[in-house]
Design an enzyme around this catalytic site. Structure first.
Site: not given
Ligand code: 3HC
Ligand code: NAI
Length: 690
Positions: A60, A99, A102, A122
């Site tokens: 998400a 997500g 998912e 999450e």
């Molecule tokens: N939403 C918004 N922005 C995101 C994002 C997300 N899910 N994931 C990454 N970004 C952004 C980062 O903030 C960063 O922004 P910036 O360049 O402005 O600083 C950019 O994308 C690149 O991210 P990273 O520097 O972390 O890049 P990496 O290549 O090192 O890592 C990644 C990539 C493994 C995807 C890592 O960013 C990550 O772990 N992201 C979070 C993933 C996550 O937690 N997803 C679950 C979200 S909750 C959800 O999905 C709820 C659902 O169940 C309804």
């Protein structure tokens, strides 16, 4: 356009194009819903979904959390995909997270490239999967696997996912080609849609035992336990009711301070290394490193450098010390090999080729960057830096790992102060993620940029710090440590203090931590600072007395605790010294509840962190948060001390400080920045945004 629609014969294709990580923001969700509807309306016989760029959907869009949700909602999009009348194929690569996974679970077939990683992270954001992950994953992989993935948040690789039944095929092709080939094969055999929700209700497991195991690891974090509740619902409720339960838990967690703290930590980690002044500054090339001193820190730093694939030459004082340093590094590399972090070949290359150790400082002349990690003594640092300046090549950067000494003074020992900075690692240096990049008065931007580039290469979280006694982290630590000592002087036992703070979420309380680090380190620091002591400062004597009795903590078998193997117990000798100290000061001990212990400790931490920000030692509040989170075991779900302060309310914290100041006005003098923020009705987070 975040989702591109195209056709390949009777197969429809949806390509996600929302860089950098194809987060499932509103436009992407809308694009998915519209794309599916169009494919069905146009009579396509199958639908392939894949991601452009570096990944499939990585989750998400976290930036939308906390704001009013905008339709279409992800659970609804997932439901539409699952209910599609044509087979839907997820062709994945990169990081399939949250997500994103998912959505894949709502597709009918899942295939991926071999280096794909799949997970539901999450819980690490204080949430649980909110679009069916807790209901679909256990149906597909069984409950044990779902519990492991969802409560830890750790992703698995494609091979493991294939074995677990999460993937139908793993193949090394471009995602689009992979998806199309798979879709054609499905059409050839007239394979139908295959919704996961139609699979039988998964068999329950011993949820009580699972809860106990998860609670132990969670240390007060709520989301992993809540995730378990949702998974349990998958084993007892029909699919639709399980989904509703998951949604309710997800929405209630969304409102919690833990969610806010964890998401703050996620963004703060990524924000910390972004320095506006370095935007157009190129770092210097660093191809070879030198390290001076191979004790605890030098050996750890050398290990980190080797693990990052760089060669390193380590200088020691004598052959014996050089041998000891080599053994320490080899032991660290052996550990990395054992844990599967490096291969046999890499291990051998690092140990036998990339690492050289010796006593001749001429060997440092080829290094691009040299890190000093010798004794914490200005005279020794002076000798080392004068010598380094002479032997290092022109253009080489000289860094000190000093914990407390003046980096500007160290820079003046050289004829190249612009190329000198502090690179303050944390012990064990090959494990701890924080690196304070200490910028002196004369440090050139290019030198700073090189420090940040090295941190990235070493996979550290770098924070810019200004010069002062202890920089960001140790300076704040010195202060809240004192608050703990004051409480012990006034009547709390060190064990009660540790228990209260462990209850707050720290892995270890300050007295157990002191025992682990070695009480002699703080003792040496107290001696160093003794000539400059402010008479109003309350410094207990019991810690000095413990050291005089050679009870330095774990390494000598006793400190505040007694140690037998890994078991610790109260040390009556320490308690006797504390009593003696109280008696000598005429203190009548009083009781401290856990709540007061936490309140005082945190108020001291927040107050000093506010001072560190106010003085510009940390550029923004988030820099202080990141330092405490990654260097001092601050519980991530509180977000860092200043995020915690925001969540508590700055007025509440300041009021406490004023009350505590009635007894000790010197220690509890409030930070001007904290006073100002309360006056202006602002938060620390407001300063992060400016
Ligand atoms: N939403 C918004 N922005 C995101 C994002 C997300 N899910 N994931 C990454 N970004 C952004 C980062 O903030 C960063 O922004 P910036 O360049 O402005 O600083 C950019 O994308 C690149 O991210 P990273 O520097 O972390 O890049 P990496 O290549 O090192 O890592 C990644 C990539 C493994 C995807 C890592 O960013 C990550 O772990 N992201 C979070 C993933 C996550 O937690 N997803 C679950 C979200 S909750 C959800 O999905 C709820 C659902 O169940 C309804
Ligand atoms: P240590 O005592 O374990 O190691 C120091 C090493 O430097 C010894 O092996 C010694 O032989 C060597 N040495 C001394 N003078 C030398 C010289 N002139 N040339 C070559 N080698 C020399 O000390 P430790 O703990 O590794 O600390 C080193 C530095 O790192 C200190 O400045 C300390 O404040 C800092 N630091 C320590 C941390 C810790 O947790 N131990 C954490 C962060 C920084």
């Amino acid at each position: 356009m975040s989702i591109h629609y195209s056709r390949d014969g009777d197969i429809a294709i949806l390509a996600a194009d929302n860089p950098p990580v194809n987060a499932l923001g509103q436009a992407v969700r809308q694009g998915l819903a519209d794309g599916l509807a169009r494919a069905v309306a146009e009579g396509a016989r199958a639908l392939v979904v894949y991601g452009e760029g570096r990944t499939w959907f990585a989750g998400a869009d976290i930036r939308e959390f906390g704001k009013p949700p905008v339709a279409p909602f992800l659970p609804d999009v997932c439901a539409q995909f699952e209910a599609a009348p044509i087979p839907v194929i997820a062709a994945m690569h990169g990081t399939v997270l949250g997500g994103g996974l998912e959505v894949a679970l709502s597709c009918h077939y899942r295939i991926a490239l071999p280096d794909t990683r799949l997970g539901l992270p999450e819980v690490t954001l204080g949430l649980i999967p909110g679009a069916g992950g807790t209901q679909r994953l256990p149906r597909l992989t069984g409950v044990d696997r779902a519990i492991a993935m969802i409560t830890s948040g750790r992703p698995i690789d494609a091979g493991e996912a294939r074995a677990a039944g999460l993937l139908d095929q793993v193949s090394a092709r471009a995602p689009r080609d992979l998806g199309l080939a798979y879709a054609r094969a499905l059409l050839a055999k007239e394979a139908p849609p295959r919704p996961v929700s139609a699979l039988p209700t998964p068999e329950p497991v011993d949820f009580e035992a699972a809860r106990a195991a998860v609670a132990k690891k969670a240390r007060g974090q709520r989301s992993p336990i809540a995730a378990l509740e949702a998974i349990e619902a998958a084993t007892t409720l029909p699919f639709a009711e399980g989904l509703a339960q998951e949604r309710a838990i997800f929405q209630s967690l969304m409102q919690t301070d833990q969610r806010k703290g964890l998401i703050h930590a996620f963004f703060a980690e990524r924000e910390a290394p972004k320095l506006p002044e370095l935007q157009n500054v190129a770092p210097r090339e660093v191809a070879a490193l030198g390290i001076v001193g191979g004790g605890t820190m030098g050996a750890g730093i050398a290990t980190a450098v080797l693990l990052a694939g760089l060669p390193v030459h380590l200088l020691e004082m004598s052959d014996e010390a050089a041998d000891a340093a080599r053994s320490r590094i080899t032991a660290n590399l052996d550990g990395a090999l054992k844990r599967g972090k490096i291969s046999d070949g890499e291990h051998q290359q690092m140990r036998d080729t990339a690492l050289t150790v010796g006593t001749d400082d001429g060997a440092l002349s080829t290094a691009d960057l040299i890190i000093e990690a010798v004794f914490e003594d200005m005279a020794v640092k002076e000798q080392v830096f004068a010598r380094l300046d002479a032997v290092a090549k022109q253009g080489a950067i000289l860094a000190t790992n000093t914990s407390y000494l003046d980096v500007d003074a160290i820079a003046r020992f050289t004829a190249r102060p612009e190329a000198v900075l502090g690179l303050h690692f944390f012990s064990p240096a090959h494990v701890m993620r924080l690196l304070e990049v200490v910028v002196g008065a004369a440090t050139a931007p290019e030198t700073v940029a090189t420090g940040f580039a090295l941190a990235k290469r070493l996979k550290k979280v770098a924070v810019r710090a200004g010069v002062c006694d202890g920089f960001i982290g140790n300076r704040i630590l010195q202060h809240y440590r004192k608050a703990a000592d004051h409480m012990v002087l006034d009547g709390a036992s060190p064990y009660a203090v540790d228990a209260a703070l462990e209850g707050f979420g720290f892995a270890m309380g300050p007295f157990a931590m002191g025992d682990l680090a070695g009480l002699d380190i703080a003792w040496a620091n107290r001696k160093r600072l003794a000539p400059h002591l402010e008479p109003r400062e309350r410094i207990p004597s019991y810690a000095d007395w413990l050291c005089e009795a050679e009870q330095f903590g774990q390494k000598s078998g006793a400190g505040f605790y007694r140690y037998e193997g890994r078991a610790r117990s109260e040390n009556p000798e320490a308690l006797a010294l504390i009593d003696k100290d109280r008696a000598a000061r005429g203190i009548t001990p009083r009781a401290f509840e856990a709540e007061e212990i936490v309140a005082r400790y945190m108020a001291a931490m927040v107050n000093e962190a506010a001072r560190v920000v106010g003085e510009g030692i940390a550029r923004r509040p988030l820099d202080a948060d990141v330092a405490l989170l990654f260097g001092y075991g601050f519980p991530r779900y509180h977000g860092g001390p200043l995020k915690y302060a925001d969540l508590q309310g700055l007025g509440t914290i300041l009021d406490r400080i004023h009350i505590y100041a009635e007894d000790d006005a010197y220690f509890w003098a409030s930070a001007p920045l904290l006073e100002q923020l309360v006056r202006d009705g602002k938060s620390f987070d407001d300063l992060n945004k400016s």
